[in-house]
Design a protein around this motif. Structure first.
Motif, PDB file in Angstrom:
ATOM      1  N   VAL A   1      -2.431  10.963  45.437  1.00 34.17           N
ATOM      2  CA  VAL A   1      -2.273  10.931  46.889  1.00 34.17           C
ATOM      3  C   VAL A   1      -1.029  10.108  47.191  1.00 34.17           C
ATOM      4  O   VAL A   1      -0.898   8.990  46.709  1.00 34.17           O
ATOM      5  CB  VAL A   1      -3.513  10.291  47.558  1.00 34.17           C
ATOM      6  N   VAL A   2      -0.109  10.654  47.947  1.00 37.63           N
ATOM      7  CA  VAL A   2       1.129   9.909  48.210  1.00 37.63           C
ATOM      8  C   VAL A   2       1.390   9.722  49.706  1.00 37.63           C
ATOM      9  O   VAL A   2       0.900  10.472  50.539  1.00 37.63           O
ATOM     10  CB  VAL A   2       2.367  10.610  47.590  1.00 37.63           C
ATOM     11  N   GLY A   3       2.147   8.672  49.993  1.00 35.36           N
ATOM     12  CA  GLY A   3       2.680   8.468  51.338  1.00 35.36           C
ATOM     13  C   GLY A   3       1.733   7.890  52.358  1.00 35.36           C
ATOM     14  O   GLY A   3       1.925   8.072  53.554  1.00 35.36           O
ATOM     15  N   MET A   4       0.700   7.173  51.905  1.00 39.29           N
ATOM     16  CA  MET A   4      -0.210   6.602  52.893  1.00 39.29           C
ATOM     17  C   MET A   4       0.504   5.546  53.735  1.00 39.29           C
ATOM     18  O   MET A   4       1.223   4.716  53.221  1.00 39.29           O
ATOM     19  CB  MET A   4      -1.421   5.979  52.182  1.00 39.29           C
ATOM     20  N   GLN A   5       0.308   5.597  55.045  1.00 36.93           N
ATOM     21  CA  GLN A   5       0.938   4.633  55.944  1.00 36.93           C
ATOM     22  C   GLN A   5       0.290   3.259  55.782  1.00 36.93           C
ATOM     23  O   GLN A   5      -0.922   3.169  55.576  1.00 36.93           O
ATOM     24  CB  GLN A   5       0.767   5.085  57.412  1.00 36.93           C
ATOM     25  N   PRO A   6       1.088   2.172  55.904  1.00 42.87           N
ATOM     26  CA  PRO A   6       0.521   0.825  55.783  1.00 42.87           C
ATOM     27  C   PRO A   6      -0.698   0.593  56.683  1.00 42.87           C
ATOM     28  O   PRO A   6      -1.722   0.083  56.231  1.00 42.87           O
ATOM     29  CB  PRO A   6       1.677  -0.081  56.198  1.00 42.87           C
TER      30      PRO A   6
ATOM     31  N   THR B   1      -4.271 -13.355  56.615  1.00 36.22           N
ATOM     32  CA  THR B   1      -4.297 -12.255  55.648  1.00 36.22           C
ATOM     33  C   THR B   1      -3.762 -10.987  56.288  1.00 36.22           C
ATOM     34  O   THR B   1      -3.021 -10.223  55.678  1.00 36.22           O
ATOM     35  CB  THR B   1      -5.743 -11.999  55.182  1.00 36.22           C
ATOM     36  N   GLN B   2      -4.156 -10.815  57.562  1.00 37.82           N
ATOM     37  CA  GLN B   2      -3.718  -9.638  58.298  1.00 37.82           C
ATOM     38  C   GLN B   2      -2.186  -9.575  58.347  1.00 37.82           C
ATOM     39  O   GLN B   2      -1.585  -8.543  58.073  1.00 37.82           O
ATOM     40  CB  GLN B   2      -4.292  -9.742  59.720  1.00 37.82           C
ATOM     41  N   VAL B   3      -1.582 -10.720  58.695  1.00 42.48           N
ATOM     42  CA  VAL B   3      -0.119 -10.783  58.797  1.00 42.48           C
ATOM     43  C   VAL B   3       0.518 -10.557  57.430  1.00 42.48           C
ATOM     44  O   VAL B   3       1.474  -9.788  57.286  1.00 42.48           O
ATOM     45  CB  VAL B   3       0.315 -12.149  59.376  1.00 42.48           C
ATOM     46  N   VAL B   4      -0.052 -11.232  56.418  1.00 39.17           N
ATOM     47  CA  VAL B   4       0.461 -11.089  55.047  1.00 39.17           C
ATOM     48  C   VAL B   4       0.435  -9.624  54.632  1.00 39.17           C
ATOM     49  O   VAL B   4       1.425  -9.070  54.158  1.00 39.17           O
ATOM     50  CB  VAL B   4      -0.386 -11.941  54.069  1.00 39.17           C
ATOM     51  N   MET B   5      -0.720  -8.996  54.851  1.00 37.83           N
ATOM     52  CA  MET B   5      -0.884  -7.594  54.450  1.00 37.83           C
ATOM     53  C   MET B   5       0.116  -6.703  55.145  1.00 37.83           C
ATOM     54  O   MET B   5       0.797  -5.899  54.510  1.00 37.83           O
ATOM     55  CB  MET B   5      -2.290  -7.134  54.846  1.00 37.83           C
ATOM     56  N   GLU B   6       0.206  -6.868  56.478  1.00 38.27           N
ATOM     57  CA  GLU B   6       1.122  -6.013  57.234  1.00 38.27           C
ATOM     58  C   GLU B   6       2.563  -6.166  56.750  1.00 38.27           C
ATOM     59  O   GLU B   6       3.244  -5.172  56.516  1.00 38.27           O
ATOM     60  CB  GLU B   6       1.058  -6.360  58.726  1.00 38.27           C
ATOM     61  N   ASN B   7       2.991  -7.440  56.609  1.00 38.09           N
ATOM     62  CA  ASN B   7       4.365  -7.683  56.158  1.00 38.09           C
ATOM     63  C   ASN B   7       4.613  -7.072  54.792  1.00 38.09           C
ATOM     64  O   ASN B   7       5.620  -6.409  54.560  1.00 38.09           O
ATOM     65  CB  ASN B   7       4.650  -9.182  56.067  1.00 38.09           C
ATOM     66  N   LEU B   8       3.672  -7.317  53.892  1.00 40.54           N
ATOM     67  CA  LEU B   8       3.837  -6.848  52.522  1.00 40.54           C
ATOM     68  C   LEU B   8       3.926  -5.324  52.457  1.00 40.54           C
ATOM     69  O   LEU B   8       4.861  -4.770  51.880  1.00 40.54           O
ATOM     70  CB  LEU B   8       2.677  -7.363  51.657  1.00 40.54           C
ATOM     71  N   LEU B   9       2.960  -4.662  53.100  1.00 43.64           N
ATOM     72  CA  LEU B   9       2.942  -3.201  53.026  1.00 43.64           C
ATOM     73  C   LEU B   9       4.180  -2.595  53.688  1.00 43.64           C
ATOM     74  O   LEU B   9       4.759  -1.625  53.191  1.00 43.64           O
ATOM     75  CB  LEU B   9       1.676  -2.637  53.678  1.00 43.64           C
ATOM     76  N   GLN B  10       4.590  -3.208  54.796  1.00 48.65           N
ATOM     77  CA  GLN B  10       5.773  -2.710  55.486  1.00 48.65           C
ATOM     78  C   GLN B  10       7.005  -2.798  54.578  1.00 48.65           C
ATOM     79  O   GLN B  10       7.777  -1.860  54.471  1.00 48.65           O
ATOM     80  CB  GLN B  10       5.979  -3.548  56.762  1.00 48.65           C
ATOM     81  N   ARG B  11       7.107  -3.944  53.889  1.00 53.62           N
ATOM     82  CA  ARG B  11       8.264  -4.150  53.010  1.00 53.62           C
ATOM     83  C   ARG B  11       8.202  -3.218  51.794  1.00 53.62           C
ATOM     84  O   ARG B  11       9.233  -2.776  51.301  1.00 53.62           O
ATOM     85  CB  ARG B  11       8.343  -5.604  52.549  1.00 53.62           C
ATOM     86  N   ILE B  12       6.990  -2.935  51.334  1.00 48.62           N
ATOM     87  CA  ILE B  12       6.850  -2.011  50.207  1.00 48.62           C
ATOM     88  C   ILE B  12       7.421  -0.655  50.586  1.00 48.62           C
ATOM     89  O   ILE B  12       8.183  -0.041  49.840  1.00 48.62           O
ATOM     90  CB  ILE B  12       5.365  -1.880  49.783  1.00 48.62           C
ATOM     91  N   VAL B  13       7.090  -0.205  51.809  1.00 52.88           N
ATOM     92  CA  VAL B  13       7.607   1.085  52.264  1.00 52.88           C
ATOM     93  C   VAL B  13       9.123   1.022  52.409  1.00 52.88           C
ATOM     94  O   VAL B  13       9.844   1.910  51.945  1.00 52.88           O
ATOM     95  CB  VAL B  13       6.959   1.480  53.609  1.00 52.88           C
ATOM     96  N   GLU B  14       9.608  -0.052  53.053  1.00 47.67           N
ATOM     97  CA  GLU B  14      11.048  -0.162  53.310  1.00 47.67           C
ATOM     98  C   GLU B  14      11.868  -0.178  52.024  1.00 47.67           C
ATOM     99  O   GLU B  14      12.932   0.423  51.941  1.00 47.67           O
ATOM    100  CB  GLU B  14      11.350  -1.441  54.099  1.00 47.67           C
ATOM    101  N   THR B  15      11.373  -0.930  51.044  1.00 44.00           N
ATOM    102  CA  THR B  15      12.171  -1.105  49.835  1.00 44.00           C
ATOM    103  C   THR B  15      11.797  -0.109  48.745  1.00 44.00           C
ATOM    104  O   THR B  15      12.457  -0.042  47.715  1.00 44.00           O
ATOM    105  CB  THR B  15      11.984  -2.524  49.257  1.00 44.00           C
ATOM    106  N   GLY B  16      10.738   0.646  48.957  1.00 44.60           N
ATOM    107  CA  GLY B  16      10.279   1.571  47.932  1.00 44.60           C
ATOM    108  C   GLY B  16       9.857   0.858  46.664  1.00 44.60           C
ATOM    109  O   GLY B  16      10.034   1.366  45.565  1.00 44.60           O
ATOM    110  N   SER B  17       9.287  -0.332  46.827  1.00 49.06           N
ATOM    111  CA  SER B  17       8.890  -1.129  45.663  1.00 49.06           C
ATOM    112  C   SER B  17       7.569  -0.652  45.098  1.00 49.06           C
ATOM    113  O   SER B  17       6.704  -0.176  45.826  1.00 49.06           O
ATOM    114  CB  SER B  17       8.749  -2.597  46.046  1.00 49.06           C
ATOM    115  N   SER B  18       7.423  -0.787  43.795  1.00 45.13           N
ATOM    116  CA  SER B  18       6.162  -0.354  43.194  1.00 45.13           C
ATOM    117  C   SER B  18       5.349  -1.533  42.683  1.00 45.13           C
ATOM    118  O   SER B  18       4.212  -1.354  42.254  1.00 45.13           O
ATOM    119  CB  SER B  18       6.431   0.638  42.065  1.00 45.13           C
ATOM    120  N   ILE B  19       5.932  -2.738  42.729  1.00 47.28           N
ATOM    121  CA  ILE B  19       5.182  -3.907  42.274  1.00 47.28           C
ATOM    122  C   ILE B  19       5.330  -5.048  43.272  1.00 47.28           C
ATOM    123  O   ILE B  19       6.418  -5.302  43.791  1.00 47.28           O
ATOM    124  CB  ILE B  19       5.675  -4.377  40.888  1.00 47.28           C
TER     125      ILE B  19
END
Lengths: 127, 137, 287
Positions: free
Chosen positions: A71-76, C182-200
């Motif tokens: 599954v890819v591309g799940m939104q945050p 935790t909410q803020v941490v999670m949001e920031n982290l996930l947002q940055r993962i998408v932006e940077t295309g990071s896998s770790i």
């Protein structure tokens, strides 16, 4: 051999449509002999317990038909909500985007098929 | 004290009503400036509750309200059906409990996603669930 | 003889303003460092004009009247700006109460009939008192907004997500993890993962004073959400005492990759992304 199915879900589905997707996909895997299924959910604004269950079902179903699924591309926001809802989607592999999902499928399906690594992706978009 | 700023009623009779309902909820959440994560949580909770209403209550009516309490704004959703009702609410609120074939996350999951959750049910008469999600809650 | 308060005040507006200004300038609490006398005069004039326009004998005893809406609005604006500028409550209070003194002084000069003087003075006095209350309410509201903004800023600053390497994010967590954080941490982290295309993502908890079951639950939530996005999460910075409490509390971290230090976590991240860090042998180079 080495065929991958790419499913892009482009609109929020109501339950019956989601069930149809499950059935269609099982048939497609069988018909095409695909070794991998890639489900792109980047356009989904929510995944609730029903949709989550469908995603899990597709994973298990592919597995027993000898195909891997990602599954890819799940939104945050969707990921945070799913965790809060209590749904971990155990047994479902995930990747950040289609490209990374393809890579993951290739490693999962195995290196012995390296020679015929053509990406014969079937676009099975659901409207 | 809670002040109701606007009201919108919608009847849910069939599965196809669910997506338009979710979109309507989203419209109001966007209007009051709710963050994307909170919007998603609210809409997911709404989706779970609407499904329950369809599945166990045979459909019913929903009410979307924009409310305000002190300096907080929020959305209140009410789901009312005239179905068989729930005999044992604490049991229905338990994770993994389901009389159907679902994962049993509907009610407890929805509760975790919203700021305030209230359920009233009379066996044989129907069930009413009210949830509130504050803009920053 | 009945006095027309509205007319009287409008006629004497100039005089009241002068008196008010005199009172304000003479007061110890004058903050000429925050506002010039000229600005103060403009501000005072605006408020007084609005007041003299809206007040009449009918609403003098009823300060809830909507006639005063404009006055309250100007007053709220003034108090909020003052709160932000750093005025003390006493200084803000002195502003409005010195107007009361000026008004009463003028009334005393102009009204000869004692009963009328008493009636009008009482009315003005009550009205100004309610202005005073509004001033404080809005002043405190202004301060609260400052506090809220700072709280937001602190949560924002305290959860930086840094890119350690191409495809590897680091998140040093300092302080206690509660659910809102935790909410803020999670949001920031996930947002940055998408932006940077990071896998770790590496979550470093060296700066977390204690890990109880609740904190662990928050960590696990963050890790699960990261996984759903398709990225791997490593926890680093597990101090011995934290390891001990985790075991004693029976928290199951077996599904999570944990490392003692950020360095070893990074090393692990390199190895799973097929990266290698090597020491280069220096050779003489000629240019």
């Amino acid at each position: 051999m080495g065929k991958f199915l790419l499913v892009t879900i482009q609109v929020d589905l109501y339950d019956r449509l989601a069930l149809n997707l499950e059935t269609d996909l099982a048939n497609m895997v069988n018909k095409t002999g695909a070794r991998g299924v890639l489900i792109d959910i980047s356009a989904l604004s929510i995944v609730d317990s029903f949709m989550g269950r469908i995603l899990g079902n597709i994973g298990t179903m592919s597995k027993i038909m000898d195909a891997e699924s990602v599954v890819v591309g799940m939104q945050p926001a969707v990921a945070i909500t799913l965790v809060e809802l209590g749904l971990e989607l155990k047994g479902v592999s995930t990747a950040l985007n289609v490209e990374k999902g393809m890579q993951l499928l290739h490693t999962k399906v195995g290196s012995f098929e390296d020679e015929e690594k053509e990406e014969d992706a079937d676009d099975n978009s659901i409207e | 004290m809670i002040i109701v700023l606007s009201k919108d009623a919608m009847a849910i009779q069939k599965e196809q009503d669910v997506v338009p309902f979710r979109n309507r909820v989203k419209e109001y959440a966007v209007k009051i400036g709710m963050s994307l994560v909170n919007q998603t949580k609210l809409i997911t909770a709404a989706s779970e509750l609407v499904r329950n209403m369809l599945k166990y209550g045979g459909g019913g009516s929903t009410l979307i309200e924009v409310i305000s309490k002190g300096r907080e704004n929020g959305i209140r959703l009410t789901f009312a059906d005239k179905g068989p009702g729930i005999k044992d609410i604490p049991l229905a609120m338990q994770d993994g409990y389901s009389t159907g074939k679902s994962l049993g996350l509907g009610l407890p999951g929805a509760k975790r996603l919203v700021s305030e959750f209230d359920i009233k049910s009379t066996p044989g008469k129907g069930t009413t669930v009210t949830v509130i999600k504050w803009k920053n809650g | 003889m009945s006095v027309n308060t509205s007319k009287l005040l409008q006629k004497e507006r100039k005089k009241i303003l002068e008196l008010w200004m005199k009172n304000q300038l003479a007061d110890d609490s004058l903050r000429d460092d925050l506002m010039t006398n000229e600005e103060l005069r403009v501000q005072s004039d605006e408020l007084l004009t609005a007041l003299t326009k809206s007040v009449n004998d009918k609403n003098l005893s009823n300060h809830q009247s909507s006639d005063f809406d404009q006055v309250f609005e100007i007053l709220s604006g003034i108090s909020i700006t003052r709160a932000r500028q750093g005025y003390s409550p006493r200084e803000t209070g002195a502003y409005i109460f010195s107007l009361k003194d000026a008004l009463l002084e003028v009334l005393q000069d102009e009204i000869t009939d004692p009963t009328e003087l008493f009636r009008v003075s009482m009315g003005i006095s009550r009205l100004l008192d309610s202005f005073g209350v509004t001033t404080f309410e809005t002043f405190i509201k202004g301060r609260e907004e400052v506090i809220l903004r700072q709280t937001d800023e602190i949560t924002e600053i305290s959860t930086p997500v840094i890119q350690l390497w191409d495809g590897i994010l680091g998140l040093p967590i300092i302080g206690t993890l509660d659910s809102s954080r935790t909410q803020v941490v999670m949001e920031n982290l996930l947002q940055r993962i998408v932006e940077t295309g990071s896998s770790i993502a590496i979550l470093d908890i060296s700066g977390v004073p204690a890990v109880d079951s609740l904190v662990a639950q928050h960590l696990i939530k963050t890790i699960n959400a990261t996984r759903l996005m398709g990225a791997e999460c490593i926890i680093s910075g597990i101090r011995p005492e934290i390891a001990q409490t985790v075991v004693h509390l029976g928290i199951d971290l077996s599904n999570i990759v944990t490392k003692a230090t950020l360095a070893s976590a990074l090393k692990y991240a390199f190895s799973i992304t097929n990266l290698e860090v090597r020491k280069t042998v220096k050779t003489k180079t000629t240019f």
